[in-house]
Write a protein that holds these residues in place. Structure first.
Motif: not given
Lengths: 621, 128
Positions: B39-51, B83-94
């Protein structure tokens, strides 16, 4: 590539698979003649081995929600679903490892064969047994309605049935298949078909992944293709054939599309760019003449925009999938354009502008999958059916690998699928899996047509494997927990046998009737029922097997309190309002807090628990 | 009858109960670690906005978490590791923690989990 009809080769292969399911049911029925009927029919003789436990557990957990609802959400919201499902990384360890060994031991001590059985015996409380049985009946029926819907969609789309009556016929065909093999074969048939279905699901996903991703240019191109997609919104209105996809042209700044009722003098639809108070960007406003005098067809809007160079420089329109544009438009609230980055980052964006996965829900869903899974009676019953500890240990490893092969690949498949099969409106997104498998893959050639059958069989298997175990759970609740243990303890085995067959069949028919009305977004019903089960069963079971101080009163308060919170927080949904998300957290979090809190507090107040119960369940004998 | 230890005259706890409880505590700790990390990695590094969540009843936890606009991702900053087709925040967070969880689960089952005897099944005993 013709993707409007399923290849006949796919249909024949799929029918062969269904035949295989019936053969398994027939073989397992022969086992009912050996040993006690009740334990064999509802528990398979407590003899599950590693692979059968693993697949029985995995296939039950992998429901229509996983293969129909989850793909629909990926298709609609994109990569944030990988975060949404992330706690599946630890799901098998939590769901099987925390309670498994101990629950099995406690069930053996009393010969319990259902979860209400376990609770009734552990707390010596018939009231708790009946209460939990009633909860099973309530939530399982809700979940079954959703699963039957998924089954009906698969049959409808696979066999190219017309939209007007296809769903009803699909429902009847699905119900007939699943009711017959479950009622006839009992638990062992369910487990064997779960193994078959688990293998089919796994193979389906593993093969579907490269096939679909290659269609969009390979893994390396997937993100780039999604980034290049124009901002779009699919407007979907009540009625058929009026779903329109609006694609925003490059460098155009528009917030969304709104359908409004025009003045009574208006005789033809009009499209304008209008400002809306509180919004930075203007919206595309479609003014509709009074529907009772001049009904507006969706296709008229396409003609209108294409014939006006100013409007066509702003947006281009497409008819949504399986839609001829002949349907009527009606006034509708603003639907916002979804920009491509919303598909690649969190929080995901709904067409009404709300975030799909804000922080509170992100925490809640991490709790939801891994922790609430422990409190699902349909899965707990598998945990009292295995043979020995080694079986459990191996099954946890198998399920961990198995889920890893399914849940993340599905995100790749359906983000790619949204490029191959664009413009399915959110209300019909539950069809995405079947359409992608049967239509897109099936149209790629003879070999692929056979593969397509495997892909269609995968969600069908997922639905069947959940439905069969839930059907059996309901009939075991009625026959064992209500009839035998409460009304007639000395009932003859022959009577039980027939009561089990009849109950399974009657419940199946009732659910079929309830599912005859279509429902939007299957996954939300799955989430509701999972929450209800967890908040009723998890705390009494967990505290009951791990805490000596848990009393009968504590267990009843815990189950009733958790259930009460869930029902209360979901109550507004009966009036089409949103559920209560206190502080932004899903109700399941509050339900679990209430359930555990009440269990501990009331047990402290009413304790200590009777000495003989503690001796029986917690001390060496 | 419960068996009592000679020293304390207190009945001995069932070893399966003790083992299962020890294992359950470790599993729940692993789950909690995963929750905080993912939750920490995905929320902090994978969100366009933190509304804050507009659909929240009462004050949203997003508000209580404080202003996090500094962590809003710019769409053009997206990377695709390996180049595995996975966004960086998903790769490191999930993706990465998922791989680690597979290894931890394997370790837990093979080296930490105790193969206790589950005891006799009363139902079968009665059938006999």
């Amino acid at each position: 590539m013709n993707i409007t009809e399923t290849n006949p080769v796919t249909i024949v292969t799929f029918l062969i698979y269904i035949l295989g399911v019936f053969v398994l049911a027939g073989i397992s029925h022969r086992f009912l003649r050996t040993g006690g009927f009740m334990g064999e029919y509802f528990l398979g003789g407590r003899g599950l081995r590693s692979w059968s436990l693993a697949f029985a557990f995995a296939a039950t957990a992998t429901s229509g929600g996983s293969f129909i609802g989850y793909p629909a959400l990926i298709y609609t919201y994109g990569w944030v679903l990988a975060f949404w499902i992330a706690s599946y990384m630890i799901y098998p360890l939590c769901a099987m490892g925390v309670l498994g060994k101990r629950l099995n031991q406690v069930a053996r001590k009393t010969g319990a064969i259902t979860i209400p059985d376990v609770l009734r015996d552990r707390f010596e409380s018939p009231a708790l047994g009946l209460f939990t049985t009633s909860t099973i009946l309530l939530f399982t029926t809700c979940n079954l309605v959703a699963q039957f819907k998924a089954g009906a969609i698969i049959v409808e789309e696979t066999f190219n049935l017309p939209e007007s009556w296809g769903y009803s016929v699909g429902l009847v065909i699905f119900a007939t298949v699943v009711i017959i093999y479950t009622a006839y074969g009992g638990f062992r048939a369910v487990v064997w078909t779960d193994v078959l279905q688990g293998v089919v699901m796994g193979i389906g996903v593993i093969i579907l992944l490269p096939v679909i991703v290659n269609q969009v240019g390979g893994f390396g191109m997937l993100v780039q293709r999604l980034q290049e997609r124009p901002p779009q919104v699919v407007t979907s209105l009540p009625g058929e054939n009026n779903d329109l996809a609006y694609l925003l042209n490059p460098d155009v700044e528009l917030e969304g599309v709104v359908y409004r009722a025009g003045p009574s003098s208006l005789v033809a639809p009009r499209v304008e760019v209008a400002s809306v108070a509180g919004m930075d960007r203007p919206v595309l406003e479609v003014l509709l003449p009074p529907a009772e005098t001049v009904p507006t067809r969706a296709v008229q809007i396409i003609d209108l925009i294409e014939s006006d160079s100013r409007l066509s420089s702003l947006v281009s329109l497409k008819l949504a999938y399986e839609n001829d544009g002949s349907g009527q438009l009606q006034p509708q609230a603003l639907m916002r354009f979804i920009h491509p980055e919303a598909y690649l980052f969190g929080p995901g964006r709904r067409s009404d502008g709300l975030p799909f996965h804000p922080l509170g829900l992100a925490v809640s869903y991490f709790l939801m999958w891994a922790i609430t899974a422990m409190g699902q009676p349909g899965m707990m019953v598998r945990l009292i059916a295995f043979r020995d500890s080694r079986t459990l240990k191996r099954a946890i490893i198998i399920v961990t690998f198995y889920f890893s092969l399914i849940y993340i690949p599905l995100v790749f498949i359906f983000t790619a699928g949204s490029l191959l099969l664009p413009y399915i409106p959110a209300e019909s997104a539950d069809k995405a899996m079947v359409l992608l498998a049967a239509r897109v893959v099936g149209s790629m050639g003879f070999g692929y047509a056979i593969l397509a059958a495997v892909f269609v069989a995968a969600p069908f298997a997922a639905v069947m494997s959940t439905v069969d175990s839930f059907l059996l759970m309901i009939s075991s609740s009625i026959v064992r927990d209500i009839y035998q243990r409460t009304m007639n303890p000395n009932v003859r085995e022959k009577t039980i046998r027939w009561a089990s067959y009849v109950t399974t069949t009657v419940v199946g028919i009732l659910v079929t009737v309830m599912a005859s009305r279509t429902i939007d977004f299957l996954q939300y019903i799955v989430v509701f029922t999972s929450s209800g089960f967890a908040c009723t069963f998890l705390a009494p079971t967990f505290l009951g097997i791990y805490w000596k101080g848990m009393t009968k009163e504590g267990a009843i308060s815990s189950a009733a309190g958790g259930l009460g919170v869930i029902l209360l927080f979901f109550l507004p949904t009966l009036w089409d309002a949103g559920r209560v998300n206190l502080m932004g957290f899903h109700p399941v979090l509050w339900g679990l807090i209430a359930s555990f809190g009440l269990g501990i507090i009331v047990s402290r107040l009413t304790g200590p628990a009777p000495r003989e119960i503690i001796d029986r369940y917690f001390h060496e004998s | 009858m419960a068996e009592y230890s000679e020293v304390s005259k207190q009945p001995r706890d069932d070893p399966l109960y003790l083992n299962a409880w020890r294992e359950a505590k470790l599993i729940l700790s692993i789950w909690f670690t995963c929750l905080i990390y993912t939750v920490g990695v995905c929320y902090l590094y994978g969100y366009l906005s933190h509304e804050p969540d507009p659909a929240a009843t009462g004050p949203s936890v997003g508000v209580l978490a404080g202003p996090l606009d500094a962590f809003n991702r710019a769409p053009e900053s997206l990377q695709v590791p390996f180049g595995i087709g996975m966004p960086d925040w998903v790769f490191y967070g999930v993706g990465l923690p998922w791989l680690i969880c597979i290894i931890v689960t394997w370790w837990f089952c093979l080296f930490y989990f105790v193969e206790d005897d589950l005891g006799p099944d009363l139902r079968k005993e009665e059938t006999r």
